[in-house]
Scaffold this motif. Structure first.
Motif, PDB file in Angstrom:
ATOM      1  N   THR A 186      -1.523  -6.819  -9.939  1.00  0.00           N
ATOM      2  CA  THR A 186      -0.263  -7.433  -9.524  1.00  0.00           C
ATOM      3  C   THR A 186       0.037  -7.050  -8.078  1.00  0.00           C
ATOM      4  O   THR A 186       0.400  -7.891  -7.262  1.00  0.00           O
ATOM      5  CB  THR A 186       0.889  -6.948 -10.437  1.00  0.00           C
ATOM      6  OG1 THR A 186       0.474  -7.118 -11.788  1.00  0.00           O
ATOM      7  CG2 THR A 186       2.156  -7.732 -10.190  1.00  0.00           C
ATOM      8  N   GLU A 189      -2.041  -8.725  -5.293  1.00  0.00           N
ATOM      9  CA  GLU A 189      -1.687 -10.110  -4.939  1.00  0.00           C
ATOM     10  C   GLU A 189      -0.991 -10.165  -3.576  1.00  0.00           C
ATOM     11  O   GLU A 189      -1.137 -11.123  -2.832  1.00  0.00           O
ATOM     12  CB  GLU A 189      -0.736 -10.698  -5.986  1.00  0.00           C
ATOM     13  CG  GLU A 189      -1.413 -11.215  -7.230  1.00  0.00           C
ATOM     14  CD  GLU A 189      -0.446 -12.023  -8.084  1.00  0.00           C
ATOM     15  OE1 GLU A 189      -0.078 -13.123  -7.668  1.00  0.00           O
ATOM     16  OE2 GLU A 189      -0.043 -11.526  -9.155  1.00  0.00           O
ATOM     17  N   PHE A 190      -0.225  -9.113  -3.273  1.00  0.00           N
ATOM     18  CA  PHE A 190       0.523  -9.079  -2.015  1.00  0.00           C
ATOM     19  C   PHE A 190      -0.406  -9.002  -0.801  1.00  0.00           C
ATOM     20  O   PHE A 190      -0.031  -9.381   0.300  1.00  0.00           O
ATOM     21  CB  PHE A 190       1.489  -7.895  -1.986  1.00  0.00           C
ATOM     22  CG  PHE A 190       2.661  -8.068  -2.900  1.00  0.00           C
ATOM     23  CD1 PHE A 190       3.780  -8.780  -2.487  1.00  0.00           C
ATOM     24  CD2 PHE A 190       2.659  -7.545  -4.178  1.00  0.00           C
ATOM     25  CE1 PHE A 190       4.864  -8.958  -3.328  1.00  0.00           C
ATOM     26  CE2 PHE A 190       3.732  -7.713  -5.033  1.00  0.00           C
ATOM     27  CZ  PHE A 190       4.838  -8.418  -4.612  1.00  0.00           C
ATOM     28  N   LEU A 193      -1.233 -12.065   1.453  1.00  0.00           N
ATOM     29  CA  LEU A 193      -0.175 -12.728   2.224  1.00  0.00           C
ATOM     30  C   LEU A 193      -0.122 -12.182   3.642  1.00  0.00           C
ATOM     31  O   LEU A 193      -0.349 -10.989   3.857  1.00  0.00           O
ATOM     32  CB  LEU A 193       1.177 -12.481   1.545  1.00  0.00           C
ATOM     33  CG  LEU A 193       1.326 -12.957   0.096  1.00  0.00           C
ATOM     34  CD1 LEU A 193       2.653 -12.509  -0.477  1.00  0.00           C
ATOM     35  CD2 LEU A 193       1.216 -14.471   0.026  1.00  0.00           C
TER      36      LEU A 193
ATOM     37  N   PHE B  35       7.123  -9.015 -10.062  1.00  0.00           N
ATOM     38  CA  PHE B  35       6.361  -8.805  -8.822  1.00  0.00           C
ATOM     39  C   PHE B  35       5.568 -10.068  -8.491  1.00  0.00           C
ATOM     40  O   PHE B  35       5.479 -10.474  -7.343  1.00  0.00           O
ATOM     41  CB  PHE B  35       5.392  -7.624  -8.971  1.00  0.00           C
ATOM     42  CG  PHE B  35       6.050  -6.296  -8.759  1.00  0.00           C
ATOM     43  CD1 PHE B  35       6.310  -5.837  -7.474  1.00  0.00           C
ATOM     44  CD2 PHE B  35       6.414  -5.498  -9.834  1.00  0.00           C
ATOM     45  CE1 PHE B  35       6.922  -4.618  -7.271  1.00  0.00           C
ATOM     46  CE2 PHE B  35       7.031  -4.279  -9.634  1.00  0.00           C
ATOM     47  CZ  PHE B  35       7.282  -3.831  -8.344  1.00  0.00           C
ATOM     48  N   HIS B  36       4.993 -10.660  -9.557  1.00  0.00           N
ATOM     49  CA  HIS B  36       4.248 -11.903  -9.344  1.00  0.00           C
ATOM     50  C   HIS B  36       5.186 -12.975  -8.796  1.00  0.00           C
ATOM     51  O   HIS B  36       4.832 -13.734  -7.888  1.00  0.00           O
ATOM     52  CB  HIS B  36       3.611 -12.359 -10.652  1.00  0.00           C
ATOM     53  CG  HIS B  36       2.984 -13.711 -10.578  1.00  0.00           C
ATOM     54  ND1 HIS B  36       1.848 -13.944  -9.840  1.00  0.00           N
ATOM     55  CD2 HIS B  36       3.358 -14.907 -11.090  1.00  0.00           C
ATOM     56  CE1 HIS B  36       1.538 -15.221  -9.918  1.00  0.00           C
ATOM     57  NE2 HIS B  36       2.439 -15.826 -10.665  1.00  0.00           N
ATOM     58  N   ALA B  38       7.744 -12.399  -7.012  1.00  0.00           N
ATOM     59  CA  ALA B  38       8.017 -12.050  -5.610  1.00  0.00           C
ATOM     60  C   ALA B  38       6.915 -12.612  -4.701  1.00  0.00           C
ATOM     61  O   ALA B  38       7.197 -13.139  -3.619  1.00  0.00           O
ATOM     62  CB  ALA B  38       8.111 -10.538  -5.456  1.00  0.00           C
ATOM     63  N   VAL B  39       5.641 -12.520  -5.156  1.00  0.00           N
ATOM     64  CA  VAL B  39       4.519 -13.082  -4.382  1.00  0.00           C
ATOM     65  C   VAL B  39       4.733 -14.579  -4.205  1.00  0.00           C
ATOM     66  O   VAL B  39       4.594 -15.126  -3.109  1.00  0.00           O
ATOM     67  CB  VAL B  39       3.163 -12.818  -5.088  1.00  0.00           C
ATOM     68  CG1 VAL B  39       2.031 -13.526  -4.365  1.00  0.00           C
ATOM     69  CG2 VAL B  39       2.891 -11.335  -5.164  1.00  0.00           C
TER      70      VAL B  39
END
Lengths: 262, 269
Positions: A186, A189-190, A193, B35-36, B38-39
């Motif tokens: 999770t 994933e950031f 970006l 959180f996902h 938020a992405v």
């Protein structure tokens, strides 16, 4: 040859032999990883069918960023994932005793036991994505830029490794840390970006508190816009801080390890 | 003697109890889903920076889509049913079902329904926490038919989700380890089920192919009905294909169970 290199090479030999024994497994997992990478790239491709820029980044700049993020993740998968994943289960079952009895650094022994060749194979695919994107952008990085990029990928690997060690070390306190490793995915994933997309609270949390964004953005920036001391320093500081934190948390946890009754 | 419905009602109750034990796990998973979200918010927010509409939908509509998709997953999605079935086959626990007058598919399905009631209720907690931040972005269409038809679409979606998980569980009769297959299918499902992006953003020819596959009917179909991404005619057409896949997967699972049992070796007492 230094002792730890010898041990690592022995583990690598064992992993290669094992992979050759379970060839179907190898192909299946290589396909699994490849497909997940394709899904992430397809997401970017689809968004750019409908817009020209994401936070000021053009399509192939984003592809290069995603490729960089995937490369660090593939190295983590290839070199450490299986061993650390098993560490969590071993702490719960008490099989972690085995590593305590070995004459070597416990964290080294526990986290380098297995190599995943499928992850390492797919790292070439990630490199292909990066090279293709760089070519589309007409980038011509110097040898020094490439060297710096490689060093930054190495720092990124250490940060991801440290984050995973911290996550898995929670098993010392929680006992049942099943599913906790999914929190790593999770957070990762950031890392796909661009830094410019983070504003306000998100910028504080994901860029400065958690290093996931720096890990991918810092090396990508080197290829795209050349050497920038701010990015390099941020990455170096994060690498040292997270690695030290991982060591402290792991050893604190180890003191709580009570083995298991038979 | 238990009637059929009473039998599976009991297994449903057991499922409810055993899943309530794991309420904390579901709740934690729910919080991580934020959180996902938020992405999604950051990525799509940045993509919408230079444009008002993507694929004919505003930023608010796209964000609503992902939020509904998330809730949908907790209500109708299969979580680890494939692993549970696989474990029962591998450990020999399945032997007791072969000896008793109980249908294994129905037994597992009743437990799945119980699990989704628990996980569905628990996703509402993190959702309530996030709602003050999100409510200004939420926008749902007002057509009443959408709220009526989304229910049968969700029920059939749940059935398809479970059937696919059951199918992967059945593979244990042939392969010792199914984890690779499961994660492979997760990648396909997250793409063709619309979890990565709304499927209507795909090029037209790809969307047409996706519509024919069962993954489209796992979560995308009910989400698209509720968030206004498909019209009434497309919804009726979707129901026909969804029903076809529900029946086809039931048939496939019956075949896999029969064939699998022929290979199964029950050891010990």
């Amino acid at each position: 040859m230094p002792k730890y290199l010898k041990i690592w090479l022995a583990s690598a030999r064992y992993s290669i032999t094992r992979t050759l024994m379970f060839r179907f497994d190898f192909f299946l997992w290589a396909t699994v990883e490849l497909l997940w990478m394709a899904v992430n790239l397809l997401l970017i491709a689809v968004i750019y069918e409908h817009t020209d820029s994401i936070a000021g980044w053009k399509k192939y700049e984003m592809m290069l960023l995603v490729g960089t993020s995937l490369l660090v993740q593939r190295f983590l998968m290839g070199f450490f994932w299986s061993s650390l994943f098993e560490m969590g289960r071993n702490i719960k079952s008490g099989a972690f005793d085995f590593f305590l009895a070995q004459p070597g650094n416990i964290l080294f022994m526990a986290s380098t036991r297995k190599l995943d060749l499928d992850g390492l194979l797919n790292s070439f695919v990630a490199m292909g994505v990066i090279a293709y994107s760089a070519n589309q952008l007409g980038l011509q990085p110097s040898a020094l830029d490439l060297l710096l990029y490689a060093a930054m990928i190495f720092c990124g690997l250490i940060i991801h490794y440290s984050m995973l060690v911290i996550t898995i070390s929670l098993a010392f306190w929680l006992t049942s840390a099943q599913g906790i490793e999914s929190s790593y995915f999770t957070l990762s994933e950031f890392s796909r970006l661009p830094r410019a997309a983070f504003k306000g609270v998100a910028s504080v949390v994901f860029v400065w508190l958690l290093p996931v964004v720096v890990v991918s953005n810092a090396p990508a920036e080197v290829l795209l816009r050349g050497f920038q001391p701010n990015w390099v320093l941020a990455l170096l500081a994060a690498t040292i801080a997270w690695f030290v934190a991982a060591l402290i948390i792991f050893h604190r946890g180890l003191r709580r390890y009570a083995s298991a009754s038979s | 003697m238990f009637s059929a419905s009473a039998k599976y009602y009991q297994s449903f109750l057991i499922g409810l109890q055993s899943n309530l034990v794991y309420r904390l796990n579901f709740a934690v998973r729910g919080f991580f889903s934020l959180f996902h979200l938020a992405v999604v918010f950051i990525l799509w927010g940045a993509a919408y920076a230079g444009t008002l509409h993507i694929g004919g939908f505003s930023f608010e509509q796209t964000l609503t889509y992902f939020l509904v998709m998330l809730v949908m997953q907790f209500f109708v999605g299969a979580f680890n049913e494939d692993y549970q079935i696989s474990e029962e086959i591998r450990s020999g626990l399945i032997n007791q079902f072969i000896l008793k007058p109980i249908n294994y598919f129905s037994y597992r399905f009743s437990i799945f329904v119980a699990a989704r009631l628990v996980s569905g209720a628990l996703i509402l907690i993190p959702l309530c926490v996030a709602l003050p931040f999100l409510h200004s972005y939420l926008t749902l269409p007002t057509d009443p038919w959408r709220y009526g038809l989304v229910i049968p679409a969700m029920l059939l979606s749940a059935f398809i989700q479970f059937s696919i998980a059951y199918c992967f569980g059945m593979l244990t009769f042939w392969f010792l380890e199914i984890q690779g297959f499961v994660i492979l299918s997760m990648a396909i499902e997250s793409l063709l089920g619309g979890q990565m992006f709304p499927l209507d953003l795909l090029p037209a020819w790809m969307l047409e192919i996706a519509k024919l596959l069962p993954f489209y009917y796992q979560t995308y179909f009910p989400t698209a009905i509720l968030t206004g991404r498909i019209d009434l005619a497309a919804t009726y057409q979707g129901f026909a294909i969804q029903l076809f896949w529900a029946v086809a997967l039931l048939g496939l699972n019956t075949v896999l169970w029969r064939r699998g049992l022929r290979r199964h070796t029950a050891v010990g007492g």
